[in-house]
Design a protein around this motif. Structure first.
Motif, short mmCIF file in Angstrom:
data_model
loop_
_atom_site.label_atom_id
_atom_site.label_comp_id
_atom_site.label_asym_id
_atom_site.label_seq_id
_atom_site.Cartn_x
_atom_site.Cartn_y
_atom_site.Cartn_z
N UNK A 144 18.25 46.84 -13.96
CA UNK A 144 17.45 45.65 -13.25
C UNK A 144 16.03 45.64 -13.10
N UNK A 145 15.51 46.70 -13.29
CA UNK A 145 14.12 47.25 -13.54
C UNK A 145 13.37 46.35 -14.51
N UNK A 146 14.23 46.46 -15.57
CA UNK A 146 13.59 45.56 -16.84
C UNK A 146 13.49 44.14 -16.70
N UNK A 147 14.43 43.46 -15.99
CA UNK A 147 14.47 42.13 -15.74
C UNK A 147 13.31 41.65 -14.64
N UNK A 148 12.92 42.77 -13.93
CA UNK A 148 11.87 42.50 -12.76
C UNK A 148 10.69 42.69 -13.74
N UNK A 149 10.47 43.55 -14.54
CA UNK A 149 9.51 43.78 -14.99
C UNK A 149 8.93 42.47 -16.28
N UNK A 150 10.14 42.12 -16.67
CA UNK A 150 9.93 40.84 -17.70
C UNK A 150 9.54 39.86 -16.71
N UNK A 151 9.97 39.32 -15.58
CA UNK A 151 9.58 38.40 -14.73
C UNK A 151 7.98 38.47 -14.47
N UNK A 152 7.41 39.61 -14.05
CA UNK A 152 6.11 40.17 -13.67
C UNK A 152 5.32 39.79 -14.85
N UNK A 153 5.62 40.35 -16.05
CA UNK A 153 4.81 40.19 -17.11
C UNK A 153 4.62 38.50 -17.67
N UNK A 154 6.03 37.98 -17.24
CA UNK A 154 5.91 36.55 -17.56
C UNK A 154 5.07 35.71 -16.47
N UNK A 155 4.76 36.32 -15.19
CA UNK A 155 4.13 35.62 -14.31
C UNK A 155 2.48 35.74 -14.70
N UNK A 156 2.29 37.17 -15.06
CA UNK A 156 0.75 37.57 -15.42
C UNK A 156 0.50 36.38 -16.75
N UNK A 180 18.54 36.25 -21.07
CA UNK A 180 18.76 37.60 -20.23
C UNK A 180 20.44 37.59 -19.87
N UNK A 181 21.07 36.57 -20.18
CA UNK A 181 22.59 36.70 -20.15
C UNK A 181 23.31 37.59 -21.15
N UNK A 182 22.41 37.77 -22.33
CA UNK A 182 22.99 38.39 -23.41
C UNK A 182 22.89 40.02 -23.17
N UNK A 183 22.17 40.38 -22.10
CA UNK A 183 21.90 41.86 -21.70
C UNK A 183 22.98 42.35 -20.73
N UNK A 184 23.31 43.46 -20.57
CA UNK A 184 24.46 44.02 -19.92
C UNK A 184 24.30 44.03 -18.46
N UNK A 185 23.89 42.83 -17.81
CA UNK A 185 23.48 42.94 -16.38
C UNK A 185 24.65 41.90 -15.64
N UNK A 186 24.92 42.21 -14.67
CA UNK A 186 25.84 41.26 -13.79
C UNK A 186 25.17 40.18 -13.45
N UNK A 187 25.72 39.04 -12.96
CA UNK A 187 25.08 37.81 -12.44
C UNK A 187 24.37 38.16 -11.00
N UNK A 188 24.87 39.13 -10.29
CA UNK A 188 24.33 39.36 -9.15
C UNK A 188 22.98 40.11 -9.50
N UNK A 240 21.09 39.59 -11.92
CA UNK A 240 20.09 38.50 -12.72
C UNK A 240 19.63 37.82 -11.50
N UNK A 241 20.37 37.42 -10.56
CA UNK A 241 19.78 36.57 -9.31
C UNK A 241 18.97 37.53 -8.59
N UNK A 242 19.46 38.61 -8.15
CA UNK A 242 18.58 39.53 -7.22
C UNK A 242 17.44 39.79 -7.99
N UNK A 243 17.29 40.20 -9.22
CA UNK A 243 15.86 40.52 -9.90
C UNK A 243 14.91 39.59 -9.80
N UNK A 244 15.15 38.09 -9.63
CA UNK A 244 14.46 36.91 -9.88
C UNK A 244 13.83 36.91 -8.22
N UNK A 245 14.57 37.24 -7.21
CA UNK A 245 14.26 37.42 -6.04
C UNK A 245 13.20 38.51 -5.76
N UNK A 246 13.88 39.65 -6.32
CA UNK A 246 12.63 41.08 -6.17
C UNK A 246 11.27 40.73 -6.83
#
Length: 216
Positions: A1-13, A74-82, A84-90
């Motif tokens: 899940x850290x990869x999803x958080x890292x992706x979001x942060x990079x996107x923000x920047x 993101x849905x093509x990665x081996x992550x659960x729906x929980x 994916x949603x939680x990473x966006x909040x974090x």
């Protein structure tokens, strides 16, 4: 899940950080140097401007998802729906660290230069700004999952206008917030923290249901 958080942060920047840092610097200097002697200066910067700026991140990420199919990818990665949603909040809450840093720097400089309020009041302003930022962010993340980018943007604009209108009304009426306090301060802070916590639980639950429904 850290990869999803890292992706979001990079996107923000990459997507919006540079376009936001310039107005942040300008407003920082305006409220500290030009308007610093007025009592409303730290209140305007910490309780209104910074919360509205940092809470826009969910809308920014929603826009990026829409334009670049980020959620579908993101849905093509081996992550659960929980996850994916939680990473966006974090990731959105982690972005608040930027706002916290700006708040601390602004309030520290304002105290050293002007000493308009006591240290306890400055601490209260900081805590209030942090809670407002978290509350607005949690609401905006939920709206970004429930609606499309247009609905999310409209909701954010209305949210900001209502907050600005309430604050301007407070300034023109020259109300002392302490006069409005009926309950003891510790209890009020407890209620405020409780409201943010309950908002987070409801927001996450609604977002999960909306995301699961969108995946069908």
């Amino acid at each position: 899940m850290s990869g999803l958080i890292y992706r979001d942060i990079i996107t923000q920047i990459r997507y919006s950080f540079l376009s936001k840092i310039i107005p942040d610097i300008l407003f920082f200097l305006m409220f500290l140097v030009l308007l610093g002697k007025y009592r409303f200066s730290p209140l305007s910067m910490v309780l209104l401007y910074l919360p509205t700026q940092t809470s826009v991140i969910p809308i920014t990420l929603k826009d990026a998802d829409t334009n670049y199919k980020g959620r579908m990818h993101s849905m093509t990665f081996p992550f659960s729906k929980r996850e994916l949603v939680l990473s966006r909040y974090l990731s959105c809450c982690l972005y608040q660290l930027y706002g916290i840093g700006v708040m601390i720097l602004f309030l520290a400089l304002h105290f050293l230069i002007y000493r308009t309020y006591s240290p306890a009041v400055y601490l209260g302003i900081f805590a209030g700004g942090l809670l407002i930022s978290l509350f607005m962010t949690l609401i905006n993340v939920m709206v970004s999952f429930v609606g499309n980018i247009n609905i999310s943007t409209i909701f954010y604009i209305v949210f900001v206008l209502l907050a600005a209108a309430a604050y301007i009304l407070y300034l023109f009426l020259d109300i002392d917030p302490l006069d409005l306090l009926i309950l003891p301060l510790p209890l009020l802070w407890g209620i405020a923290v409780g409201i943010v916590a309950v908002t987070g639980i409801i927001s996450y639950s609604v977002s999960m249901k909306a995301f699961i429904r969108s995946c069908r």
